[in-house]
Design a protein around this motif. Structure first.
Motif, PDB file in Angstrom:
ATOM      1  N   GLU A  10      18.063   6.534 -33.488  1.00  0.00           N
ATOM      2  CA  GLU A  10      18.187   7.981 -33.332  1.00  0.00           C
ATOM      3  C   GLU A  10      17.909   8.168 -31.792  1.00  0.00           C
ATOM      4  O   GLU A  10      18.303   9.227 -31.187  1.00  0.00           O
ATOM      5  CB  GLU A  10      16.695   8.611 -34.141  1.00  0.00           C
ATOM      6  CG  GLU A  10      16.460  10.038 -33.807  1.00  0.00           C
ATOM      7  CD  GLU A  10      15.375  10.451 -34.951  1.00  0.00           C
ATOM      8  OE1 GLU A  10      14.687  11.264 -34.325  1.00  0.00           O
ATOM      9  OE2 GLU A  10      15.143   9.727 -35.825  1.00  0.00           O
ATOM     10  N   LYS A  43      19.202   6.418 -29.387  1.00  0.00           N
ATOM     11  CA  LYS A  43      20.379   6.266 -28.739  1.00  0.00           C
ATOM     12  C   LYS A  43      21.321   7.629 -28.852  1.00  0.00           C
ATOM     13  O   LYS A  43      22.132   7.785 -27.953  1.00  0.00           O
ATOM     14  CB  LYS A  43      21.056   4.970 -29.268  1.00  0.00           C
ATOM     15  CG  LYS A  43      20.531   3.783 -28.902  1.00  0.00           C
ATOM     16  CD  LYS A  43      21.211   2.381 -29.284  1.00  0.00           C
ATOM     17  CE  LYS A  43      20.916   1.274 -28.946  1.00  0.00           C
ATOM     18  NZ  LYS A  43      21.638   0.048 -29.490  1.00  0.00           N
ATOM     19  N   GLU A  44      21.284   7.995 -30.249  1.00  0.00           N
ATOM     20  CA  GLU A  44      21.987   9.165 -30.369  1.00  0.00           C
ATOM     21  C   GLU A  44      21.641  10.300 -29.499  1.00  0.00           C
ATOM     22  O   GLU A  44      22.115  10.981 -28.864  1.00  0.00           O
ATOM     23  CB  GLU A  44      21.945   9.642 -31.946  1.00  0.00           C
ATOM     24  CG  GLU A  44      22.772  10.813 -32.295  1.00  0.00           C
ATOM     25  CD  GLU A  44      22.313  11.039 -33.691  1.00  0.00           C
ATOM     26  OE1 GLU A  44      22.321  12.117 -34.220  1.00  0.00           O
ATOM     27  OE2 GLU A  44      22.030  10.104 -34.572  1.00  0.00           O
ATOM     28  N   ARG A  45      20.207  10.351 -29.545  1.00  0.00           N
ATOM     29  CA  ARG A  45      19.705  11.551 -28.450  1.00  0.00           C
ATOM     30  C   ARG A  45      19.925  11.117 -27.230  1.00  0.00           C
ATOM     31  O   ARG A  45      20.147  12.339 -26.207  1.00  0.00           O
ATOM     32  CB  ARG A  45      18.078  11.770 -28.650  1.00  0.00           C
ATOM     33  CG  ARG A  45      17.928  12.198 -30.190  1.00  0.00           C
ATOM     34  CD  ARG A  45      16.241  12.315 -30.146  1.00  0.00           C
ATOM     35  NE  ARG A  45      15.929  12.875 -31.353  1.00  0.00           N
ATOM     36  CZ  ARG A  45      14.433  13.230 -31.722  1.00  0.00           C
ATOM     37  NH1 ARG A  45      13.641  13.060 -31.000  1.00  0.00           N
ATOM     38  NH2 ARG A  45      14.273  13.822 -32.868  1.00  0.00           N
ATOM     39  N   THR A  95      22.523  10.055 -25.870  1.00  0.00           N
ATOM     40  CA  THR A  95      23.996  10.062 -25.651  1.00  0.00           C
ATOM     41  C   THR A  95      24.403  11.678 -25.685  1.00  0.00           C
ATOM     42  O   THR A  95      25.360  11.986 -25.204  1.00  0.00           O
ATOM     43  CB  THR A  95      25.083   9.429 -26.415  1.00  0.00           C
ATOM     44  OG1 THR A  95      24.634   9.664 -27.876  1.00  0.00           O
ATOM     45  CG2 THR A  95      24.869   7.963 -26.281  1.00  0.00           C
ATOM     46  N   HIS A  96      23.577  12.302 -26.323  1.00  0.00           N
ATOM     47  CA  HIS A  96      23.848  13.812 -26.489  1.00  0.00           C
ATOM     48  C   HIS A  96      23.296  14.801 -25.255  1.00  0.00           C
ATOM     49  O   HIS A  96      23.461  15.982 -25.226  1.00  0.00           O
ATOM     50  CB  HIS A  96      23.279  14.539 -27.867  1.00  0.00           C
ATOM     51  CG  HIS A  96      24.027  13.890 -29.006  1.00  0.00           C
ATOM     52  ND1 HIS A  96      25.504  13.889 -29.006  1.00  0.00           N
ATOM     53  CD2 HIS A  96      23.655  13.445 -30.204  1.00  0.00           C
ATOM     54  CE1 HIS A  96      25.752  13.479 -30.346  1.00  0.00           C
ATOM     55  NE2 HIS A  96      24.679  12.962 -30.994  1.00  0.00           N
ATOM     56  N   ARG A  97      22.685  14.027 -24.484  1.00  0.00           N
ATOM     57  CA  ARG A  97      22.140  14.553 -23.306  1.00  0.00           C
ATOM     58  C   ARG A  97      22.936  14.900 -22.176  1.00  0.00           C
ATOM     59  O   ARG A  97      23.998  14.384 -21.793  1.00  0.00           O
ATOM     60  CB  ARG A  97      20.805  14.231 -22.788  1.00  0.00           C
ATOM     61  CG  ARG A  97      19.731  14.629 -23.731  1.00  0.00           C
ATOM     62  CD  ARG A  97      18.344  14.046 -23.241  1.00  0.00           C
ATOM     63  NE  ARG A  97      17.529  14.431 -24.486  1.00  0.00           N
ATOM     64  CZ  ARG A  97      16.036  14.671 -24.017  1.00  0.00           C
ATOM     65  NH1 ARG A  97      15.736  14.417 -22.871  1.00  0.00           N
ATOM     66  NH2 ARG A  97      15.346  15.202 -25.004  1.00  0.00           N
TER      67      ARG A  97
END
Length: 162
Positions: free
Chosen positions: A154, A156-158, A160-162
């Motif tokens: 989670e 890592k996902e957050r 990469t979305h920034r």
């Protein structure tokens, strides 16, 4: 820097010396003889007092743990003694059960019945113990590891979305 000069006040007291001193490098001194500490001195004193307090707390904690360990050891020894006495009591009760059954049956048959019952109880306990042991293997916190993996994914996902 000190400047000393001879002062004349016209009253015939020639020769008295007056000193005027001004030093901007130090904190002003109070007139009651006490020395006011600077910031560095106060920080040093605070650090020393915190260090002494921590050492005192550690000594207190060690003494408390030593006392608790002594009580725990004494308690464990008493539990061990109780278990040994209970084992002897169980043996006496088994002998009484054998003697009670021996009133109607031969002694060997009474001992066989009690021995068979004890073996049955031991078998049930062994199967329950085996089931519990299987639940404990492998010895790693699988649920915590899964939750940690999910948290990392989670994050890592957050990121990469920034």
């Amino acid at each position: 820097m000190s400047i000393a000069r001879q002062q004349h006040d016209g009253e015939g007291q020639a020769g008295t010396l007056g000193a005027h001193r001004q030093d901007f490098g130090r904190a002003p001194e109070s007139g009651d003889g006490r020395h006011e500490a600077g910031t560095g001195e106060l920080v040093r004193q605070a650090a020393q007092q915190v260090s002494e307090l921590m050492r005192a707390e550690m000594r207190l904690a060690a003494a408390e743990l030593k006392d608790k360990a002594r009580h725990a050891g004494t308690g464990a020894g008493m539990f061990g003694g109780a278990a040994l006495v209970a084992l002897y009591g169980l043996g006496a009760l088994l002998a009484a059960a054998i003697a009670g059954i021996a009133v109607t049956l031969p002694v060997w048959a009474a001992a066989l019945i009690i021995g068979g019952f004890l073996m049955l109880v031991a078998g049930v306990l062994a199967m329950l113990g085996r089931a519990q042991t299987r639940r404990a293997t492998p010895p790693r916190p699988e649920q915590a590891m899964d939750e940690a993996r999910q948290a990392v994914a989670e994050l890592k996902e957050r990121a990469t979305h920034r």
